[in-house]
Design a protein around this motif. Sequence first.
Motif, short mmCIF file in Angstrom:
data_model
loop_
_atom_site.label_atom_id
_atom_site.label_comp_id
_atom_site.label_asym_id
_atom_site.label_seq_id
_atom_site.Cartn_x
_atom_site.Cartn_y
_atom_site.Cartn_z
N GLU A 129 5.14 -98.76 -18.74
CA GLU A 129 4.14 -97.68 -18.62
C GLU A 129 3.60 -97.03 -17.17
OE1 GLU A 129 0.83 -98.19 -22.22
OE2 GLU A 129 1.62 -99.96 -21.32
N VAL A 130 3.66 -98.21 -16.54
CA VAL A 130 3.16 -97.81 -15.11
C VAL A 130 4.38 -96.89 -14.29
CG1 VAL A 130 2.80 -98.95 -12.69
CG2 VAL A 130 1.91 -100.02 -14.68
N ILE A 131 5.58 -97.32 -14.65
CA ILE A 131 6.77 -96.70 -14.10
C ILE A 131 6.77 -95.21 -14.54
CG2 ILE A 131 9.17 -96.54 -13.98
CD1 ILE A 131 7.85 -98.59 -11.71
N GLU A 132 6.52 -95.00 -15.89
CA GLU A 132 6.47 -93.88 -16.48
C GLU A 132 5.37 -92.78 -15.98
OE1 GLU A 132 7.90 -90.93 -18.17
OE2 GLU A 132 9.00 -92.71 -18.57
N ASN A 133 4.62 -93.39 -15.40
CA ASN A 133 3.25 -92.46 -14.93
C ASN A 133 3.70 -91.80 -13.75
OD1 ASN A 133 0.29 -91.67 -14.73
ND2 ASN A 133 0.47 -92.99 -12.90
N TYR A 134 4.28 -92.68 -12.83
CA TYR A 134 4.82 -92.24 -11.62
C TYR A 134 6.06 -91.52 -11.76
CZ TYR A 134 1.70 -95.52 -9.48
OH TYR A 134 0.13 -96.12 -9.28
N ASN A 135 6.92 -91.52 -12.86
CA ASN A 135 7.89 -90.92 -12.96
C ASN A 135 7.59 -89.23 -13.57
OD1 ASN A 135 10.73 -90.45 -13.43
ND2 ASN A 135 10.54 -90.20 -15.44
N ARG A 136 6.37 -89.04 -14.17
CA ARG A 136 6.01 -87.74 -14.35
C ARG A 136 4.98 -87.20 -13.40
NH1 ARG A 136 3.02 -90.65 -18.45
NH2 ARG A 136 0.93 -91.12 -17.96
N GLY A 137 4.98 -87.83 -12.63
CA GLY A 137 4.09 -87.45 -11.32
C GLY A 137 2.53 -87.65 -11.25
N GLY A 138 1.99 -88.35 -12.47
CA GLY A 138 0.70 -88.57 -12.61
C GLY A 138 0.08 -87.43 -13.34
N TYR A 139 -1.21 -87.74 -14.11
CA TYR A 139 -1.91 -86.56 -14.58
C TYR A 139 -2.67 -85.83 -13.35
CZ TYR A 139 -1.09 -89.03 -19.07
OH TYR A 139 -0.67 -89.70 -20.03
N PRO A 140 -3.00 -84.60 -13.81
CA PRO A 140 -3.55 -83.81 -12.55
C PRO A 140 -5.06 -84.22 -12.54
CG PRO A 140 -3.41 -82.49 -14.61
CD PRO A 140 -2.41 -83.64 -14.73
N PHE A 141 -5.69 -84.62 -11.51
CA PHE A 141 -6.95 -84.92 -11.77
C PHE A 141 -7.75 -84.59 -10.25
CE2 PHE A 141 -10.80 -87.55 -12.18
CZ PHE A 141 -11.21 -87.17 -13.46
N ILE A 142 -8.96 -84.87 -10.03
CA ILE A 142 -9.54 -84.57 -8.58
C ILE A 142 -9.26 -85.87 -7.77
CG2 ILE A 142 -11.83 -84.51 -7.68
CD1 ILE A 142 -12.98 -83.60 -10.28
#
Length: 348
Positions: free
Chosen positions: A293-306
Amino acid sequence: MVLYRYFKAFFPFVLCFSALLSCRQSHDYEEFAGNNYSSVPKDFPPIPFPDDNSYSPEKEVLGRYLFFDKILSRDSMFACASCHNPRYSFASNVPNSITIIRFALPRNVLPLTNVAYKKAIGWIGSEITLEEAIFHDFESPLFFDNDTNEINRRLRLHPYYPKMFESAFGKGVLPTSYLAAKAIATFVRTLISGNSAYDRYVRGDTNALTDSQKRGMKLFFSERTRCSVCHSGFLFTDLQFHNTGTSMFYADWGRYYVTKDYKDKYKFITPSLRNVEVSGPYLHDGTYKTLEEVIENYNRGGYPFINKDTLLKPLNLTKQEKEDLINFLKSLTDWEFLNQNRFKSFGY
């Protein structure tokens, strides 16, 4: 009356058992007292023990016993190890640990491994020493919820702690909660982990890593992923604060609570990747349960946020590349450290 007769009959056995327990603990103390745990791997800097709390084997042993002992908590049901378990690299295996008052902590428990090298404590980098943090926890209603005078009383009435405090701090010194915090801090600073398969590979053992782990290592340190920009150095952390877009909503304002700077909102310290295989769940709130799950977050570039870090970009990793990267992260597990007898002797 019947109960009294039973109690009278078994009382000598109770005394005998207590004496045996005390002797066993004393024997363990003598056995471990000669070991010096202040040494570090040759490519690590010396442990920065403070001038007013220098290292000694006796102090480390005392701190170790206190770390695993529930005597410090109000109801004698909670120890430092209740949240900082050796098998999880001195972290917890749940997203939000339950405290002494059955309250779920708002943040995931950070591992204590190699914490000696950190100048600030916790996810948001509170400017506080280990000694101060531990002493504060004694009275904190979230943790030990105890009165320091009560802790002093318990330690002074204990069968072997008075002797251990004298060995650690000098003849005639009485146990106090303040000295207990110093001893525990000494033990915690000796939790140095630096003999993983990756470390052995870097030191010359070319067979320490598998082919997949070697490919993952190349990816990790590449310009493509830039993992090593934040997870840098011998600790695999830059000890800086980032928002990596792990969620679409943050209830926790993070580093902002310390600096009051809007640019620090929703930022948290880069966690060390050492022993990351066993220290899940991950992130400041334990959102991700697995490394996948961690790797997948970085693979997609993370969610857009402040305040999301500009380093994060979609990586477009293949299935094999994700697997290789995770296998490399597992090569950072120091099984020798995690399986030390000085932890196992307390049942961990």
